[in-house]
Design a protein around this motif. Structure first.
Motif, mmCIF file in Angstrom:
data_model
loop_
_atom_site.group_PDB
_atom_site.id
_atom_site.type_symbol
_atom_site.label_atom_id
_atom_site.label_comp_id
_atom_site.label_asym_id
_atom_site.label_seq_id
_atom_site.Cartn_x
_atom_site.Cartn_y
_atom_site.Cartn_z
ATOM 1 N N THR A 1 39.329 37.037 39.604
ATOM 2 C CA THR A 1 39.032 37.042 41.040
ATOM 3 C C THR A 1 40.295 37.177 41.890
ATOM 4 O O THR A 1 40.221 37.408 43.078
ATOM 5 N N ASP B 1 31.626 41.049 48.074
ATOM 6 C CA ASP B 1 32.731 40.688 47.174
ATOM 7 C C ASP B 1 33.966 41.448 47.658
ATOM 8 O O ASP B 1 34.016 42.674 47.573
ATOM 9 N N ARG C 1 36.721 42.050 46.517
ATOM 10 C CA ARG C 1 37.439 42.887 45.551
ATOM 11 C C ARG C 1 36.958 44.336 45.592
ATOM 12 O O ARG C 1 37.702 45.254 45.270
ATOM 13 N N GLU D 1 33.040 48.762 41.549
ATOM 14 C CA GLU D 1 32.887 47.816 40.452
ATOM 15 C C GLU D 1 32.212 48.481 39.260
ATOM 16 O O GLU D 1 32.655 48.367 38.121
#
Ligand code: NDP
Length: 342
Positions: free
Chosen positions: A167, A215, A217, A223
């Protein structure tokens, strides 16, 4: 080879891959040796240098990198930096008259990848892209099985490369440094394997991306990606890659007369090959355990051998350019929602 006859490499970027895989692999290489380190952290370079017997005068930082031109022990440079930095350091290495081994993905665009290939050609130095699986014995055995035709024509290739990312903040989540998410980082192994096994180039591609909402990220990079490649002979490759799914790195080839499974095909170790064949009414299942060899050592030795013999490496810059061209078509397909013809 005696140490002095081995090809001397400068390792550029002392991150996880360089420290945990590449530097230790020199211990298993027969034709390559580390002779210089390039790092933004002088303390780390000193400690690592002592560990690997690197001369203190062969420690460089990114500003002093061009001085490698004056060090005749350095014959080749191994670029292990974040993806977006590959182009600059490949070009500077070529200018210094050094051969280059560059980590995958080669760059962050086909434009950069082509420029890197040209820079090395103009400087008359070799450029190899570190597609380690193409040097791994089990992956090579699958290629041989597919190409020798005994199991009939290939119909479908299934390739998966998934892992769960941490993370924490890191360059892999920043588009500017990474170029993309799961696709260029790990999905690339699926794409490259499909091309390597069939020896063909896809003529039509289709891709879909899914990102978890909220998220941080995955604000800039993907993803999860699933993509399909269609090859001229009719082979279809179905590939899946994700930064959010439990680790799976398996390859499966469906042929007319059987199935080839390579478990952990894209992992650093632990490959297991299984052949399920059908001939008339006879069915057989065979599992093979080829000797486990360090892929990074095999890759380094291949580069060293090519340099000694004046040969082009098996995975030259053009191999990386082609993957970038295809990845750009895949991203185009995710944007348009339609297949893209190449
Ligand atoms: P890391 O982040 O662990 O290391 C990258 C290193 O690059 C850093 O430690 C640092 O070294 C240097 N660096 C210079 N500038 C920057 C910057 N702005 N941000 C971050 N690092 C910087 O990455 P990896 O080792 O995992 O990956 C490096 C390359 O290797 C990538 O291209 C990646 O795709 C490839 N790779 C290939 C694998 C394979 O199986 N073939 C597996 C893993 C990665 P220093 O502190 O010495 O300056």
């Amino acid at each position: 080879e005696a140490p002095a006859k081995r090809v001397g490499f400068a390792i550029v970027g002392l991150g996880r891959l360089a420290l945990e895989e590449i530097l230790p692999a020199f211990g298993e290489a027969k034709k390559a040796r580390p002779v210089a380190l390039v790092s933004g952290s002088p303390d780390k370079a000193r400690v690592v240098g002592e560990q690997y017997g690197i001369k203190p005068e062969a420690l460089y930082d990114y500003a002093s990198f061009d001085r490698i031109a004056d060090n005749p022990e350095i014959e080749a440079v191994y670029i292990v930096l974040p993806n977006a930095m590959h182009r600059e350091f490949v070009e500077r290495a070529a200018k210094a008259g050094k051969h280059v081994l560059c980590e995958k993905p080669m760059a962050t665009s086909s434009v950069d990848a082509r420029a890197m290939t040209k820079a090395c050609a103009d400087a008359k130095v070799q450029l190899m892209i570190a597609y380690r699986c193409q040097y791994e014995p089990n992956n090579r055995a699958v290629q041989k099985l597919v190409r020798d035709g005994a199991m009939g024509a290939v119909k479908i290739v299934e390739a998966t490369n998934t892992q769960v990312m941490g993370t924490g903040d890191q360059w892999r989540f920043r588009k500017e440094l990474a170029g993309g998410g799961a696709l260029p980082d790990i999905g690339l192994y699926c794409l490259n394997a499909a091309r390597f096994l069939t020896g063909e180039e896809p003529t039509e591609v289709f891709a879909r991306i899914r990102n978890p909402k909220d998220d941080p990220r995955y604000r800039e990079v993907e993803e999860t990606i699933a993509f399909t490649l269609v090859f001229p002979s009719g082979v279809i490759a179905n590939c899946s890659s994700s930064y959010g799914a439990h680790e799976n790195k398996d390859l499966r080839v469906h042929l007319e007369k059987g199935t080839i499974d390579l478990e952990r095909a894209f992992a650093y170790e632990g490959q297991e090959l299984k052949l399920s064949r059908r001939d008339g009414t006879a069915e057989s299942i065979e599992t093979k355990r080829l000797g486990q060899k360090n892929q990074f050592a095999l890759e380094l030795d291949h580069m060293a051998e090519c340099l000694r013999e004046g040969r082009r490496p098996r995975t030259p810059g053009e191999e990386g350019v082609q993957d970038h061209v295809i990845m750009e078509a895949l991203y185009e397909s995710t944007r348009s929602g339609a297949p893209v013809t190449l």
